[in-house]
Design a protein around this motif. Sequence first.
Motif, PDB file in Angstrom:
ATOM      1  N   VAL A 190      34.466  20.379  41.328  1.00  0.00           N
ATOM      2  CA  VAL A 190      35.047  21.510  40.596  1.00  0.00           C
ATOM      3  C   VAL A 190      34.607  22.814  41.248  1.00  0.00           C
ATOM      4  N   GLY A 191      33.355  22.864  41.711  1.00  0.00           N
ATOM      5  CA  GLY A 191      32.882  24.038  42.439  1.00  0.00           C
ATOM      6  C   GLY A 191      33.726  24.305  43.673  1.00  0.00           C
ATOM      7  N   ALA A 192      34.112  23.237  44.386  1.00  0.00           N
ATOM      8  CA  ALA A 192      34.974  23.383  45.558  1.00  0.00           C
ATOM      9  C   ALA A 192      36.324  23.976  45.170  1.00  0.00           C
ATOM     10  N   ALA A 193      36.896  23.485  44.065  1.00  0.00           N
ATOM     11  CA  ALA A 193      38.176  24.020  43.593  1.00  0.00           C
ATOM     12  C   ALA A 193      38.035  25.494  43.206  1.00  0.00           C
ATOM     13  N   LEU A 194      36.909  25.855  42.597  1.00  0.00           N
ATOM     14  CA  LEU A 194      36.683  27.251  42.210  1.00  0.00           C
ATOM     15  C   LEU A 194      36.543  28.159  43.435  1.00  0.00           C
ATOM     16  N   LEU A 195      35.950  27.627  44.504  1.00  0.00           N
ATOM     17  CA  LEU A 195      35.878  28.403  45.743  1.00  0.00           C
ATOM     18  C   LEU A 195      37.276  28.760  46.227  1.00  0.00           C
ATOM     19  N   ALA A 196      38.157  27.760  46.217  1.00  0.00           N
ATOM     20  CA  ALA A 196      39.532  27.995  46.648  1.00  0.00           C
ATOM     21  C   ALA A 196      40.236  28.972  45.709  1.00  0.00           C
ATOM     22  N   TRP A 197      40.026  28.807  44.408  1.00  0.00           N
ATOM     23  CA  TRP A 197      40.658  29.706  43.426  1.00  0.00           C
ATOM     24  C   TRP A 197      40.184  31.140  43.618  1.00  0.00           C
ATOM     25  N   ASN A 198      38.892  31.344  43.833  1.00  0.00           N
ATOM     26  CA  ASN A 198      38.366  32.695  44.043  1.00  0.00           C
ATOM     27  C   ASN A 198      38.945  33.337  45.299  1.00  0.00           C
ATOM     28  N   PHE A 199      39.134  32.527  46.349  1.00  0.00           N
ATOM     29  CA  PHE A 199      39.738  33.069  47.563  1.00  0.00           C
ATOM     30  C   PHE A 199      41.178  33.499  47.292  1.00  0.00           C
ATOM     31  N   LEU A 200      41.940  32.654  46.612  1.00  0.00           N
ATOM     32  CA  LEU A 200      43.318  32.993  46.299  1.00  0.00           C
ATOM     33  C   LEU A 200      43.396  34.225  45.398  1.00  0.00           C
ATOM     34  N   MET A 201      42.464  34.333  44.451  1.00  0.00           N
ATOM     35  CA  MET A 201      42.441  35.497  43.565  1.00  0.00           C
ATOM     36  C   MET A 201      42.157  36.766  44.366  1.00  0.00           C
ATOM     37  N   SER A 202      41.193  36.702  45.284  1.00  0.00           N
ATOM     38  CA  SER A 202      40.888  37.858  46.120  1.00  0.00           C
ATOM     39  C   SER A 202      42.094  38.257  46.953  1.00  0.00           C
ATOM     40  N   GLN A 203      42.777  37.258  47.499  1.00  0.00           N
ATOM     41  CA  GLN A 203      43.979  37.509  48.294  1.00  0.00           C
ATOM     42  C   GLN A 203      45.062  38.155  47.434  1.00  0.00           C
ATOM     43  N   PHE A 204      45.214  37.679  46.199  1.00  0.00           N
ATOM     44  CA  PHE A 204      46.207  38.218  45.272  1.00  0.00           C
ATOM     45  C   PHE A 204      45.925  39.683  44.963  1.00  0.00           C
ATOM     46  N   HIS A 205      44.664  40.023  44.683  1.00  0.00           N
ATOM     47  CA  HIS A 205      44.310  41.398  44.344  1.00  0.00           C
ATOM     48  C   HIS A 205      44.470  42.327  45.551  1.00  0.00           C
ATOM     49  N   GLN A 206      44.161  41.828  46.738  1.00  0.00           N
ATOM     50  CA  GLN A 206      44.350  42.647  47.934  1.00  0.00           C
ATOM     51  C   GLN A 206      45.823  42.943  48.170  1.00  0.00           C
ATOM     52  N   GLU A 207      46.665  41.939  47.962  1.00  0.00           N
ATOM     53  CA  GLU A 207      48.102  42.147  48.130  1.00  0.00           C
ATOM     54  C   GLU A 207      48.651  43.103  47.071  1.00  0.00           C
ATOM     55  N   CYS A 266      41.832  17.529  40.845  1.00  0.00           N
ATOM     56  CA  CYS A 266      43.067  18.299  40.897  1.00  0.00           C
ATOM     57  C   CYS A 266      43.079  19.241  39.701  1.00  0.00           C
ATOM     58  N   MET A 267      43.108  20.542  39.979  1.00  0.00           N
ATOM     59  CA  MET A 267      43.019  21.561  38.938  1.00  0.00           C
ATOM     60  C   MET A 267      44.269  22.431  38.965  1.00  0.00           C
ATOM     61  N   PRO A 268      44.825  22.773  37.813  1.00  0.00           N
ATOM     62  CA  PRO A 268      45.980  23.669  37.816  1.00  0.00           C
ATOM     63  C   PRO A 268      45.588  25.045  38.341  1.00  0.00           C
ATOM     64  N   LEU A 269      46.520  25.727  38.976  1.00  0.00           N
ATOM     65  CA  LEU A 269      46.264  27.072  39.469  1.00  0.00           C
ATOM     66  C   LEU A 269      46.265  28.032  38.287  1.00  0.00           C
ATOM     67  N   ILE A 270      45.087  28.427  37.867  1.00  0.00           N
ATOM     68  CA  ILE A 270      44.933  29.302  36.702  1.00  0.00           C
ATOM     69  C   ILE A 270      45.376  30.716  37.083  1.00  0.00           C
ATOM     70  N   PRO A 271      46.180  31.376  36.237  1.00  0.00           N
ATOM     71  CA  PRO A 271      46.641  32.735  36.553  1.00  0.00           C
ATOM     72  C   PRO A 271      45.467  33.672  36.842  1.00  0.00           C
ATOM     73  N   PHE A 272      45.620  34.525  37.859  1.00  0.00           N
ATOM     74  CA  PHE A 272      44.535  35.407  38.276  1.00  0.00           C
ATOM     75  C   PHE A 272      44.308  36.556  37.313  1.00  0.00           C
ATOM     76  N   THR A 273      45.255  36.782  36.419  1.00  0.00           N
ATOM     77  CA  THR A 273      45.116  37.863  35.441  1.00  0.00           C
ATOM     78  C   THR A 273      44.357  37.413  34.206  1.00  0.00           C
ATOM     79  N   GLN A 274      43.966  36.140  34.173  1.00  0.00           N
ATOM     80  CA  GLN A 274      43.256  35.610  33.015  1.00  0.00           C
ATOM     81  C   GLN A 274      41.829  35.200  33.397  1.00  0.00           C
ATOM     82  N   PRO A 275      40.895  35.287  32.458  1.00  0.00           N
ATOM     83  CA  PRO A 275      39.550  34.774  32.748  1.00  0.00           C
ATOM     84  C   PRO A 275      39.567  33.260  32.841  1.00  0.00           C
ATOM     85  N   LEU A 276      38.618  32.696  33.549  1.00  0.00           N
ATOM     86  CA  LEU A 276      38.540  31.244  33.657  1.00  0.00           C
ATOM     87  C   LEU A 276      38.251  30.638  32.291  1.00  0.00           C
TER      88      LEU A 276
END
Length: 372
Positions: A349-366, A56-66
């Motif tokens: 953790v790699g699985a969580a990062l996959l989800a985070w990258n998808f959400l980040m891409s979605q955020f930037h597209q929006e 379980c990983m916190p949702l890191i803000p997309f405006t910040q580097p990992l």
Amino acid sequence: MKRYRNGEIWDFELELNMGAAAQRNGNDIKFLNCGVNGGKVILGIDGGTTSTVCICMPLIPFTQPLPDPLPVLARAVAGCSNHNSVGESATRETLEQVMADALARSASTRSAVQAVCLSVSGVNHPTDQHRILNWLREIFPSHVELFVENDAVAALASGTMGKLHGCVLIAGTGTIAYGFTEDGREARAAGAGPVLGDWGSGYGIAAQALTAVIRAHDGRGPQTTLTHSILEKLNLSSPDELIGWTYADPSWARIANLLPVVVSCGDAGDPVANKILYDAVHELASSVKAVVERLELCGEDGKDPFPLVMVGGVLEANKRWDIGNKVMSCISKDFPGVVPIRPKVEPAVGAALLAWNFLMSQFHQESLGRRL
């Protein structure tokens, strides 16, 4: 969203919600697990034949580097979740339990989850993905983004920090090579399970060693120190007893546990053990080569750089017999641009990062859409 599926597995959520309600002070509510994006979290699950891990990983803000290291709120472990090995009912029970455990340990509930990436062995076809996605939709609220992949995808992401490009070689109880191009093409080799030939895996190596002992015993093969070493390991007195031992519980992980015995015999110079191990090296290398060539990861001249993420107990160094290093030597002869990567984080953790990258891409597209 169902509150129950597996007995009282989600009862902890009631207790957490009651605790949160008790902390209310006027209009000021102290939210559970607050401080990072209002308590929003991501679940990453790596499900294999031997064990299943959920983080379980916190949702890191997309405006910040990992950040380094990545924050992990909780980690839970359960047993096998490969439906080809233990069946669909047991697989679902294991996966639901491990997700609930991770959320409970992080003092979070399903309402806080923003995305779940489930990477599990045995997901080999879109029908597998759809079946598991439908099941996950019964468990989580409608706002949660859900992803289902083969466990090799999470292993690749653990070495590339969530980016799907390059190739991954997993060699543990089973084995698979999986690759992605930057434009989204993918290919795989091996990973069809022990019946169809997971050669090079822990199971494959150990099964060949057991066969060598039987062949030596009945005169069809050369004598080998594997006989004494395996019988001693299993507390058996005769190779004849191996038949009963093997079929009493032919689970893949149980047989794969004999891998260290084979490696030790190889280290000691046993020619039969060494042949088994060298054959494994060539099988693993050929799986990677098949994926790289199909996806042209190496470029037209075969020299372009590409990452090769290497995961699994078979690839770990052991005295003289460093299988991973020998596999790399074989691959680099054909593809000098290969860049070996030993992940710093586990596949969950790699699985969580996959989800985070998808959400980040979605955020930037929006965000881009709002500016246009």
